[in-house]
Scaffold this active site. Structure first.
Site, PDB file in Angstrom:
ATOM      1  N   HIS A  10       0.818  -1.214   0.000  1.00 57.50           N
ATOM      2  CA  HIS A  10       0.000   0.000   0.000  1.00 57.50           C
ATOM      3  C   HIS A  10       0.851   1.263   0.000  1.00 57.50           C
ATOM      4  CE1 HIS A  10      -3.447  -2.647   1.646  1.00 57.50           C
ATOM      5  NE2 HIS A  10      -3.510  -2.538   0.330  1.00 57.50           N
TER       6      HIS A  10
ATOM      7  N   HIS B 150      -8.808  -7.853  -7.759  1.00 55.79           N
ATOM      8  CA  HIS B 150      -9.085  -8.741  -6.624  1.00 55.79           C
ATOM      9  C   HIS B 150      -9.292  -7.862  -5.392  1.00 55.79           C
ATOM     10  CE1 HIS B 150      -6.815 -11.325  -9.440  1.00 55.79           C
ATOM     11  NE2 HIS B 150      -7.360 -12.377  -8.854  1.00 55.79           N
TER      12      HIS B 150
ATOM     13  N   SER C 112      -7.002  -2.048  -0.462  1.00 58.38           N
ATOM     14  CA  SER C 112      -6.679  -1.166  -1.588  1.00 58.38           C
ATOM     15  C   SER C 112      -7.904  -0.423  -2.134  1.00 58.38           C
ATOM     16  CB  SER C 112      -5.967  -1.940  -2.699  1.00 58.38           C
ATOM     17  OG  SER C 112      -6.656  -3.109  -3.044  1.00 58.38           O
TER      18      SER C 112
ATOM     19  N   GLU D 191     -14.562  -8.171  -7.309  1.00 61.31           N
ATOM     20  CA  GLU D 191     -14.376  -9.223  -6.315  1.00 61.31           C
ATOM     21  C   GLU D 191     -15.311 -10.375  -6.659  1.00 61.31           C
ATOM     22  OE1 GLU D 191     -13.425 -11.842  -3.896  1.00 61.31           O
ATOM     23  OE2 GLU D 191     -12.228  -9.997  -3.888  1.00 61.31           O
TER      24      GLU D 191
ATOM     25  N   ASP E  23     -14.900 -13.024 -12.797  1.00 59.02           N
ATOM     26  CA  ASP E  23     -13.563 -13.610 -12.797  1.00 59.02           C
ATOM     27  C   ASP E  23     -12.552 -12.487 -12.993  1.00 59.02           C
ATOM     28  OD1 ASP E  23     -11.753 -16.159 -13.306  1.00 59.02           O
ATOM     29  OD2 ASP E  23     -11.243 -14.661 -14.832  1.00 59.02           O
ATOM     30  N   ALA E  24     -11.558 -12.441 -12.123  1.00 59.15           N
ATOM     31  CA  ALA E  24     -10.631 -11.315 -12.107  1.00 59.15           C
ATOM     32  C   ALA E  24      -9.853 -11.172 -13.401  1.00 59.15           C
ATOM     33  CB  ALA E  24      -9.668 -11.469 -10.934  1.00 59.15           C
TER      34      ALA E  24
ATOM     35  N   ASP F 292      -4.076  -8.416  -7.189  1.00 61.63           N
ATOM     36  CA  ASP F 292      -3.690  -8.809  -5.831  1.00 61.63           C
ATOM     37  C   ASP F 292      -4.459 -10.065  -5.409  1.00 61.63           C
ATOM     38  OD1 ASP F 292      -2.840  -8.855  -3.217  1.00 61.63           O
ATOM     39  OD2 ASP F 292      -4.055  -7.144  -2.575  1.00 61.63           O
TER      40      ASP F 292
END
Length: 276
Positions: free
Chosen positions: A18, A41, A97, A115, A139-140, A160
């Site tokens: 971060h 994510h 984040s 997400e 789906d990311a 992430d």
């Protein structure tokens, strides 16, 4: 490696990730043009450090609590985003984040969050209801490609994953190659846990074969020697880091190394270009 974030919120990896994410966005915001910030994510967005999951590991004591108490002014921006989600001097909550990126938004910027986990996505929508963020539940890796190129000329994709799936690294490698073909000048930040150096060197070689001209690796190793079979630290791959960010890195990385080094260890944060 399973990295369910509620168990690890505010740990040393979060502090490094971060801190660098804030520095990266701030560097891009030195120019007035709009940014699109994409978090593939996103997780829950906000974490209770007094909650059962976080208390079970207690990892925040070696991460955010150390950084928050450290007087080094280089970490002021990081401390400010943590303080913003807490009512008093005592830290109860840790921003993921999504909440950090929301704090960094200017009026001209856009924030896209994703997400896939239904329960976490539901929580994320509640956490972000007071922001302008668009929240998706897909789906990311599909969303990563579907949002490129974004509506603005510049932007950042944050990747992430929890690394719960054995093919996460392979999917990241393939998706990054496709994303680079669609948006070669875009900035991408990919987080990963470090378990052993040999395994990570193999992934570095796979990424080198994509032949991205500006791919920076930042690795934070907690211990002076690998601790077999456990979490040894974390790293970031950053595609197309801006010059202002690169210039700001040395004092920031030294401050992070010093504040996060476990007792009896110096720790190490290294940078390298994976330019093929």
């Amino acid at each position: 490696m399973n990295y369910r974030h509620s168990f690890h919120a505010g740990n040393s990896a979060d502090v490094v990730k971060h801190s660098l994410l804030i520095a990266l966005v701030r560097a891009l915001q030195q120019k007035p043009g709009a940014l699109t910030l994409i978090d593939t994510h996103a997780g829950c967005g906000l974490y209770d450090l007094d909650g059962e999951d976080a208390q079970r590991t207690g990892e925040s004591t070696q991460g955010v609590l150390r950084a928050y108490a450290d007087p080094n002014s280089v970490l002021n921006d990081y401390r400010a985003v943590v303080q913003a989600v807490n009512a008093g001097a005592e830290l109860r909550f840790y921003p993921g984040s999504p909440r950090i990126l929301a704090q960094l938004l200017r009026p001209q910027d856009f924030l896209i969050l994703n997400e896939k986990h239904p329960r976490d996505a539901y929580t994320l929508r509640g956490v972000m209801r007071d922001t302008s963020a668009a929240v998706h539940e897909r789906d990311a890796y599909e969303l990563w490609l579907a949002t490129l190129p974004p509506r603005t000329a510049r932007g950042v994709v944050v990747v992430d994953p929890p690394y719960e799936q054995p093919d996460d690294r392979a999917r990241i490698t393939a998706t990054l190659a496709a994303a680079y073909r669609k948006w070669a000048h875009g900035v991408t930040m990919i987080w990963y846990p470090l378990k052993d150096r040999a395994a990570h060197r193999r992934w570095n070689e796979q990424l080198r074969r994509i032949s991205i001209p500006k791919l920076l690796s930042v690795e934070h190793w907690l211990y002076d020697d690998d601790q077999h079979g456990i979490y040894n630290g974390a790293g970031l791959y950053i595609v197309n880091p801006p010059y202002a960010f690169i210039q700001a890195l040395p004092p920031l990385l030294e401050a992070l190394r010093a504040v996060l080094a476990p007792e009896g260890h110096k720790g190490e944060i290294t940078t390298a270009w994976l330019d093929g």
